[in-house]
Structure formats: structure tokens, C-alpha cells
Motif scaffolding. Structure first.
Motif, PDB file in Angstrom:
ATOM      1  N   VAL A   3      30.416  12.035  -6.645  1.00 50.40           N
ATOM      2  CA  VAL A   3      30.133  10.847  -5.855  1.00 50.40           C
ATOM      3  C   VAL A   3      28.955  11.144  -4.932  1.00 50.40           C
ATOM      4  O   VAL A   3      28.921  12.186  -4.273  1.00 50.40           O
ATOM      5  CB  VAL A   3      31.372  10.447  -5.012  1.00 50.40           C
ATOM      6  N   THR A   4      28.005  10.227  -4.880  1.00 52.95           N
ATOM      7  CA  THR A   4      26.832  10.392  -4.020  1.00 52.95           C
ATOM      8  C   THR A   4      27.210  10.150  -2.563  1.00 52.95           C
ATOM      9  O   THR A   4      27.832   9.142  -2.240  1.00 52.95           O
ATOM     10  CB  THR A   4      25.733   9.400  -4.438  1.00 52.95           C
ATOM     11  N   VAL A   5      26.810  11.077  -1.682  1.00 58.49           N
ATOM     12  CA  VAL A   5      27.051  10.910  -0.247  1.00 58.49           C
ATOM     13  C   VAL A   5      25.753  10.818   0.540  1.00 58.49           C
ATOM     14  O   VAL A   5      25.766  10.506   1.726  1.00 58.49           O
ATOM     15  CB  VAL A   5      27.946  12.032   0.329  1.00 58.49           C
ATOM     16  N   GLY A   6      24.609  11.092  -0.113  1.00 57.90           N
ATOM     17  CA  GLY A   6      23.340  11.001   0.584  1.00 57.90           C
ATOM     18  C   GLY A   6      22.175  11.328  -0.320  1.00 57.90           C
ATOM     19  O   GLY A   6      22.351  11.778  -1.459  1.00 57.90           O
ATOM     20  N   ARG A   7      20.988  11.079   0.206  1.00 57.66           N
ATOM     21  CA  ARG A   7      19.747  11.425  -0.496  1.00 57.66           C
ATOM     22  C   ARG A   7      18.777  12.006   0.523  1.00 57.66           C
ATOM     23  O   ARG A   7      18.565  11.429   1.599  1.00 57.66           O
ATOM     24  CB  ARG A   7      19.140  10.198  -1.157  1.00 57.66           C
ATOM     25  N   ILE A   8      18.186  13.112   0.170  1.00 59.43           N
ATOM     26  CA  ILE A   8      17.266  13.787   1.069  1.00 59.43           C
ATOM     27  C   ILE A   8      15.932  13.049   1.078  1.00 59.43           C
ATOM     28  O   ILE A   8      15.370  12.749   0.027  1.00 59.43           O
ATOM     29  CB  ILE A   8      17.067  15.259   0.664  1.00 59.43           C
ATOM     30  N   GLY A   9      15.460  12.788   2.292  1.00 57.68           N
ATOM     31  CA  GLY A   9      14.177  12.119   2.477  1.00 57.68           C
ATOM     32  C   GLY A   9      13.124  13.108   2.952  1.00 57.68           C
ATOM     33  O   GLY A   9      13.101  14.261   2.541  1.00 57.68           O
ATOM     34  N   ARG A  10      12.310  12.667   3.856  1.00 55.09           N
ATOM     35  CA  ARG A  10      11.168  13.453   4.337  1.00 55.09           C
ATOM     36  C   ARG A  10      11.624  14.597   5.240  1.00 55.09           C
ATOM     37  O   ARG A  10      12.679  14.536   5.862  1.00 55.09           O
ATOM     38  CB  ARG A  10      10.208  12.545   5.086  1.00 55.09           C
ATOM     39  N   PRO A  11      10.792  15.632   5.327  1.00 55.65           N
ATOM     40  CA  PRO A  11      11.058  16.710   6.289  1.00 55.65           C
ATOM     41  C   PRO A  11      10.909  16.175   7.715  1.00 55.65           C
ATOM     42  O   PRO A  11      10.183  15.204   7.950  1.00 55.65           O
ATOM     43  CB  PRO A  11       9.977  17.745   5.999  1.00 55.65           C
ATOM     44  N   HIS A  12      11.569  16.832   8.655  1.00 57.21           N
ATOM     45  CA  HIS A  12      11.466  16.466  10.070  1.00 57.21           C
ATOM     46  C   HIS A  12      11.238  17.755  10.853  1.00 57.21           C
ATOM     47  O   HIS A  12      12.104  18.622  10.890  1.00 57.21           O
ATOM     48  CB  HIS A  12      12.743  15.767  10.539  1.00 57.21           C
ATOM     49  N   VAL A  18      15.679  17.962   7.395  1.00 61.62           N
ATOM     50  CA  VAL A  18      15.310  16.822   6.557  1.00 61.62           C
ATOM     51  C   VAL A  18      16.060  15.588   7.044  1.00 61.62           C
ATOM     52  O   VAL A  18      17.138  15.687   7.624  1.00 61.62           O
ATOM     53  CB  VAL A  18      15.644  17.060   5.065  1.00 61.62           C
ATOM     54  N   VAL A  19      15.469  14.428   6.800  1.00 61.58           N
ATOM     55  CA  VAL A  19      16.151  13.163   7.056  1.00 61.58           C
ATOM     56  C   VAL A  19      17.003  12.888   5.824  1.00 61.58           C
ATOM     57  O   VAL A  19      16.532  13.016   4.693  1.00 61.58           O
ATOM     58  CB  VAL A  19      15.138  12.021   7.272  1.00 61.58           C
ATOM     59  N   VAL A  20      18.262  12.526   6.049  1.00 59.06           N
ATOM     60  CA  VAL A  20      19.152  12.210   4.934  1.00 59.06           C
ATOM     61  C   VAL A  20      19.533  10.745   5.003  1.00 59.06           C
ATOM     62  O   VAL A  20      20.003  10.259   6.036  1.00 59.06           O
ATOM     63  CB  VAL A  20      20.424  13.098   4.956  1.00 59.06           C
ATOM     64  N   GLY A  21      19.311  10.040   3.905  1.00 57.08           N
ATOM     65  CA  GLY A  21      19.782   8.668   3.764  1.00 57.08           C
ATOM     66  C   GLY A  21      21.262   8.727   3.437  1.00 57.08           C
ATOM     67  O   GLY A  21      21.658   9.178   2.359  1.00 57.08           O
ATOM     68  N   GLY A  77      13.972  13.662  -2.176  1.00 56.89           N
ATOM     69  CA  GLY A  77      14.433  12.894  -3.331  1.00 56.89           C
ATOM     70  C   GLY A  77      15.708  13.430  -3.971  1.00 56.89           C
ATOM     71  O   GLY A  77      16.252  12.823  -4.888  1.00 56.89           O
ATOM     72  N   THR A  78      16.204  14.557  -3.498  1.00 61.94           N
ATOM     73  CA  THR A  78      17.415  15.159  -4.056  1.00 61.94           C
ATOM     74  C   THR A  78      18.644  14.372  -3.625  1.00 61.94           C
ATOM     75  O   THR A  78      18.816  14.051  -2.452  1.00 61.94           O
ATOM     76  CB  THR A  78      17.555  16.628  -3.592  1.00 61.94           C
ATOM     77  N   TRP A  79      19.492  14.058  -4.590  1.00 61.23           N
ATOM     78  CA  TRP A  79      20.756  13.378  -4.310  1.00 61.23           C
ATOM     79  C   TRP A  79      21.799  14.409  -3.914  1.00 61.23           C
ATOM     80  O   TRP A  79      21.869  15.492  -4.509  1.00 61.23           O
ATOM     81  CB  TRP A  79      21.237  12.603  -5.534  1.00 61.23           C
ATOM     82  N   LEU A  80      22.620  14.095  -2.920  1.00 61.68           N
ATOM     83  CA  LEU A  80      23.675  14.984  -2.442  1.00 61.68           C
ATOM     84  C   LEU A  80      25.012  14.423  -2.901  1.00 61.68           C
ATOM     85  O   LEU A  80      25.306  13.235  -2.700  1.00 61.68           O
ATOM     86  CB  LEU A  80      23.615  15.098  -0.916  1.00 61.68           C
TER      87      LEU A  80
END
Length: 172
Positions: A3-12, A18-21, A77-80
Motif C-alpha cells: 500500500v502506498t503511504v507517500g511519494r518522495i518529492g524534492r530535496p529540502h 526530502v519533501v514527502v507527499g 519520484g520514489t513511491w513509499l
């Protein structure tokens, strides 16, 4: 099942954050220090949470072994993912995990087969994406008035579509 719990966005910043959606109702649990998350693509994981914090409404996560901005950028862009068996069942009988809905047969009140739930979307209005037998995708608002019955254990849900929702006449 994953099950997807997040997606990695841009570095911070420069330390590897990283920002996680967030794609879970329980970010405090899923992104707690020490949590192990599988990844898609698989080659980039698993990742272990080293630290988290909220900043300006965004979840910032640092993973073990990711110590600088360049390494963090490689994760973009990596899915968690987590195993669905680790998810607690919802307390509300009218609330369902997305993974439990995917694959359910969809039929109307009179028993006519419509298709199978292919996905669940959460953008303003919860929507079921149903793959019809003829290959079309049908979007069904996931509200009690239109989806009066969901029986996960029996593998189906019943819809009472308003006129025009299925547009069966237009497809033939």
C-alpha cells in the motif's frame, strides 16, 4: 499486498531531507523514526526513517544513509510502501482502506455486472475507478447514496447510479 503511504518529492536543504507527499491518514505512525518503508522502484529501498518534521505544511523526512542533497535528489519520484497487513482496520464501518476496495466486483442494485474497482482517487471527492467489462473506465463517486453496500469479505460492492452515470447506451 503493498500500500502506498507517500511519494518522495524534492530535496529540502543540504542534509538529505526530502519533501514527502503523504498518502496515508496516519503519517505520524508510518513516518515515525525507525520505520522501514519499501520502495518503488525496489532498487532504491528499503528506506528507514531517521527523522521527520512538519515545515510549512509539508512533511520533511530524512532517511538513514541519505546524508546530502545529491543523494536526496536521487530519490525524487520514489513511491513509499508498506505491507497492507500492517494497516489497522478502520474504526468506522463506512470507511475502507483503498487496498480493500481494489479488485471488488461492482454491480448495480438489480445485480447487473458493471466491472471491477481498479483504483481509488482522493482529489476533492473520493472516486472509484471501475474497469468495465468492455474496457472502459467509469468514475463512480464513492458516496453512500451511490454506493449503498460494500462487502469486502464477499468481494463486491453495489451501486445505485443516477441516470447517465454509466452511459451504457453511449458505449454501444
Amino acid at each position: 499486498m503493498q500500500v502506498t503511504v507517500g511519494r518522495i518529492g524534492r530535496p529540502h536543504g543540504v542534509r538529505g531531507d526530502v519533501v514527502v507527499g503523504v498518502r496515508t491518514d496516519e503519517p505520524e505512525l508510518r513516518f515515525a523514526k525507525g520505520s522501514r518503508l519499501d520502495t518503488d522502484p525496489v532498487a532504491l529501498g528499503p528506506l528507514t526513517v531517521a527523522a521527520t518534521k512538519w515545515h510549512s505544511g509539508e512533511l520533511l523526512v530524512r532517511f538513514e544513509g541519505i546524508g546530502d542533497r545529491d543523494a536526496a535528489a536521487d530519490l525524487r519520484g520514489t513511491w513509499l510502501l508498506v505491507d497492507s497487513s500492517t494497516l489497522a482496520p478502520p474504526d468506522d464501518p463506512d470507511e475502507f482502506n483503498d487496498a480493500d476496495l481494489r479488485g471488488l466486483a461492482v454491480r448495480t442494485l438489480d445485480g447487473s455486472a458493471v466491472g471491477v474497482v481498479d483504483d481509488v482517487l482522493h482529489s476533492g471527492q473520493d472516486m472509484l475507478v471501475v474497469k468495465a467489462a468492455d474496457g472502459r473506465e467509469v468514475m463512480i463517486p464513492f458516496v453512500k447514496a451511490i454506493v449503498p453496500e460494500v462487502d469486502v469479505s464477499a468481494g463486491f460492492l453495489v451501486i445505485d447510479p443516477p441516470e447517465g452515470l454509466l452511459n451504457i447506451e453511449e458505449a454501444t
